[in-house]
Scaffold this motif. Structure first.
Motif, PDB file in Angstrom:
ATOM      1  N   LYS A 103       1.984  15.492  12.603  1.00  0.00           N
ATOM      2  CA  LYS A 103       0.666  15.947  12.147  1.00  0.00           C
ATOM      3  C   LYS A 103       0.317  17.264  12.839  1.00  0.00           C
ATOM      4  N   THR A 104       1.045  18.337  12.463  1.00  0.00           N
ATOM      5  CA  THR A 104       0.866  19.612  13.152  1.00  0.00           C
ATOM      6  C   THR A 104      -0.509  20.201  12.888  1.00  0.00           C
ATOM      7  N   GLY A 105      -0.993  20.124  11.645  1.00  0.00           N
ATOM      8  CA  GLY A 105      -2.308  20.673  11.336  1.00  0.00           C
ATOM      9  C   GLY A 105      -3.409  19.987  12.119  1.00  0.00           C
ATOM     10  N   GLU A 106      -3.370  18.664  12.164  1.00  0.00           N
ATOM     11  CA  GLU A 106      -4.350  17.911  12.935  1.00  0.00           C
ATOM     12  C   GLU A 106      -4.243  18.233  14.421  1.00  0.00           C
ATOM     13  N   SER A 107      -3.014  18.408  14.881  1.00  0.00           N
ATOM     14  CA  SER A 107      -2.800  18.759  16.287  1.00  0.00           C
ATOM     15  C   SER A 107      -3.437  20.106  16.610  1.00  0.00           C
ATOM     16  N   THR A 108      -3.270  21.076  15.718  1.00  0.00           N
ATOM     17  CA  THR A 108      -3.874  22.391  15.952  1.00  0.00           C
ATOM     18  C   THR A 108      -5.392  22.297  16.007  1.00  0.00           C
ATOM     19  N   ALA A 109      -5.984  21.471  15.152  1.00  0.00           N
ATOM     20  CA  ALA A 109      -7.446  21.300  15.169  1.00  0.00           C
ATOM     21  C   ALA A 109      -7.907  20.733  16.510  1.00  0.00           C
ATOM     22  N   ILE A 110      -7.127  19.811  17.090  1.00  0.00           N
ATOM     23  CA  ILE A 110      -7.485  19.252  18.397  1.00  0.00           C
ATOM     24  C   ILE A 110      -7.328  20.300  19.494  1.00  0.00           C
ATOM     25  N   LEU A 111      -6.305  21.136  19.402  1.00  0.00           N
ATOM     26  CA  LEU A 111      -6.151  22.208  20.394  1.00  0.00           C
ATOM     27  C   LEU A 111      -7.308  23.202  20.303  1.00  0.00           C
ATOM     28  N   GLU A 112      -7.784  23.461  19.104  1.00  0.00           N
ATOM     29  CA  GLU A 112      -8.943  24.343  18.939  1.00  0.00           C
ATOM     30  C   GLU A 112     -10.194  23.700  19.527  1.00  0.00           C
ATOM     31  N   LEU A 113     -10.345  22.398  19.326  1.00  0.00           N
ATOM     32  CA  LEU A 113     -11.462  21.688  19.958  1.00  0.00           C
ATOM     33  C   LEU A 113     -11.360  21.790  21.477  1.00  0.00           C
ATOM     34  N   ASN A 114     -10.161  21.690  22.007  1.00  0.00           N
ATOM     35  CA  ASN A 114      -9.963  21.746  23.459  1.00  0.00           C
ATOM     36  C   ASN A 114     -10.432  23.087  24.018  1.00  0.00           C
ATOM     37  N   VAL A 115     -10.093  24.172  23.333  1.00  0.00           N
ATOM     38  CA  VAL A 115     -10.525  25.495  23.797  1.00  0.00           C
ATOM     39  C   VAL A 115     -12.041  25.645  23.654  1.00  0.00           C
ATOM     40  N   ALA A 116     -12.603  25.099  22.583  1.00  0.00           N
ATOM     41  CA  ALA A 116     -14.056  25.163  22.425  1.00  0.00           C
ATOM     42  C   ALA A 116     -14.775  24.406  23.533  1.00  0.00           C
ATOM     43  N   GLU A 117     -14.223  23.257  23.948  1.00  0.00           N
ATOM     44  CA  GLU A 117     -14.841  22.451  24.993  1.00  0.00           C
ATOM     45  C   GLU A 117     -14.551  22.997  26.392  1.00  0.00           C
TER      46      GLU A 117
END
Length: 503
Positions: A433-447
């Motif tokens: 689930k690469t797309g979902e993984s990227t969304a979580i990495l983006e959340l990580n940077v936002a947080e």
């Protein structure tokens, strides 16, 4: 532990019973609070199935089976469901080797090459005569090959042990090398157990799996146990990725290091053999008591951390007590077997999901809290991996919303931080689930905008997928956060080169 029964009596009284009674059925009563906790963690970590047993002073205090053996068929887990136990195989292999020591066919302290036929370790700068069975069992022999990836099932026969040792390495060369002077340091080595596997075969005159069945499984009544299970085997748990999708079956030529499977019933019999009863002494009839006791002598050069085949886990006040056991980790399977032979205590966990290691660690802390151990403290649930169930059922947007809700409303119930979301992203990549993984990495940077872990992981993802406009500012932010990060220069060069090519 003598305090255990006092701590647990109110909670677990309904679960006490004979060691191996018909309580090995799926409808056995379980401790309510512990059972609720297990079910909640399995749901959070998206683990399809599990089997758990807690033993105190020789009595089963909790026995529970949960979920399904195969998400594709819905077959339920029972106490007879067979799970891969991964590196717990090493403890079983240790018993097999010790039975040969007991008979005089193998020696613990003689050169292992005295027992490997005409196989010899590849030449090295170190003295191969110092490689002994005792050192292989304690991971102090200086051998290589920490662990193994499985091979897909094919129509080809499994490599025999000698051939695997000769050409099972990543480059088609020798699997096991001598990389340090034997007896001078501890270094975990699955390869060392594969060398021991050959010695067991040569000393016994039988294939390894057949000898283990005769020497260990049969005397202990482990009639469901074996090596290299796969779909189609009766009552077999299929491994699943982090989102609960069945994984392909793998097989392992390294039987002694990684390939055993067993059910909860089998492992109950195994742990009860550590103290014996009125029908059999300790060793369960597979080992004589003197040979059995030798297993638990702490090995030299391990800083007190290993005996023969068993990791030694200090616990109790001032860490003066010792648990013995092993964890196991193969793709889609995570397991644990801990025993206290003197006090007749044990803890067994079997899972068939890729986040089973996180589940195992959480449940270990719960067990210690229940039983009065001082070693493993209760910790908040890792918030990232706990969202796997939400991702699987509702998608990544729902998981993002749930993460923020928990951060606002339950800050003390979960562990928060950039590593938590990074771990969730890793599991999603492993599940495809690469797309979902990227969304979580983006959340990580936002947080966590100032976290080098969060910024570095997302930058790497953007560069990997050629999202250079998004990668460049992150890369420069990472350089400001950590000027010594040696990834920044190559990434900026790649970005500049690609932009030049696009002009």
């Amino acid at each position: 532990m003598r305090s255990t029964a006092l701590v647990c009596s109110a909670l677990l009284a309904s679960c006490a019973g004979p060691a191996l009674s018909p309580a090995a059925e799926a409808d056995r009563p379980v401790a309510p609070a512990f059972d609720v906790r297990v079910r909640a963690l399995l749901e959070q970590f998206q683990i399809p199935g599990a089997a758990v047993c807690v033993v105190d002073d020789g009595e089963i205090l909790h026995e529970g089976v949960y979920g399904v053996a195969d998400a594709a068929t819905g077959e339920p887990v029972t106490p007879r469901t067979r799970f891969q136990v991964a590196s717990v195989s090493k403890v079983i292999a240790t018993w097999a080797a010790m039975s040969l020591v007991e008979s005089g066919a193998l020696a613990l302290d003689a050169p292992i090459e005295d027992f490997t036929g005409d196989y010899r370790l590849p030449p090295s700068a170190f003295d191969a005569r110092g490689v002994t069975a005792a050192r292989l069992l304690a991971h102090t022999a200086g051998t290589s090959a920490w662990g193994f990836l499985g091979d897909p099932w094919t129509g080809e026969p499994l490599l025999d042990t000698r051939t695997y040792l000769e050409r099972g390495g990543d480059d088609g060369g020798p699997l096991v090398l001598l990389e340090a002077e034997p007896g001078t340091r501890h270094r975990y080595s699955g390869g060392g157990f594969t060398l021991l596997q050959l010695a067991v075969e040569e000393a016994s005159g039988q294939p390894f799996a057949e000898y283990v069945e005769r020497a260990v499984y049969t005397p202990l009544g482990m009639d469901g146990a074996g090596f290299n299970g796969r779909r189609g085997l009766e009552a077999y748990a299929v491994g699943h990725d982090a989102l609960g999708t069945p994984l392909p079956d793998d097989r392992y030529p390294a039987l002694a290091a990684a390939a055993a499977y067993a059910s909860l019933d089998d492992l109950k019999r195994f742990v009860f053999a550590h103290w014996g009863d009125e029908t059999a002494p300790r060793g369960g009839g597979a080992l004589e008591p003197n040979a059995f006791d030798r297993l638990f002598e702490v090995a030299p050069d391990t800083d007190g951390g290993w005996a023969l085949g068993y990791e030694v886990i200090p616990f109790g006040e001032d860490d003066v007590e010792q648990l013995f056991g092993h964890t196991g980790d193969n793709p889609g399977y995570h397991s644990l077997v801990f025993v206290h032979p003197r006090d007749r205590d044990a803890f067994v966990i079997l899972t068939n999901g890729d986040a089973g290691n996180v589940f195992r660690n959480q449940l270990l802390a719960d067990w210690c809290e229940l039983t009065g151990h001082e070693r493993f403290r209760q910790r908040p649930v890792p918030v990232g991996v706990s969202l796997l169930g939400v991702v699987a059922r509702e998608g990544v947007d729902a998981a993002t919303a749930e993460y923020r809700r928990r951060a606002a409303e339950q800050p003390d119930d979960f562990a928060f931080g950039p590593r938590q979301l990074d771990s969730l992203a890793y599991y999603l990549v492993e599940a495809g689930k690469t797309g979902e993984s990227t969304a979580i990495l983006e959340l990580n940077v936002a947080e966590f905008p100032d976290s080098t872990l969060a910024v570095g992981s997302l930058t790497e993802r953007y560069v990997e997928f050629e999202r250079y406009d998004a990668a460049e500012p992150l890369c420069r932010r990472l350089a400001a956060l950590d000027p010594e990060d040696d990834r920044v220069g190559p990434w900026l060069e790649t970005i500049a080169s690609q932009r030049a090519n696009q002009r």
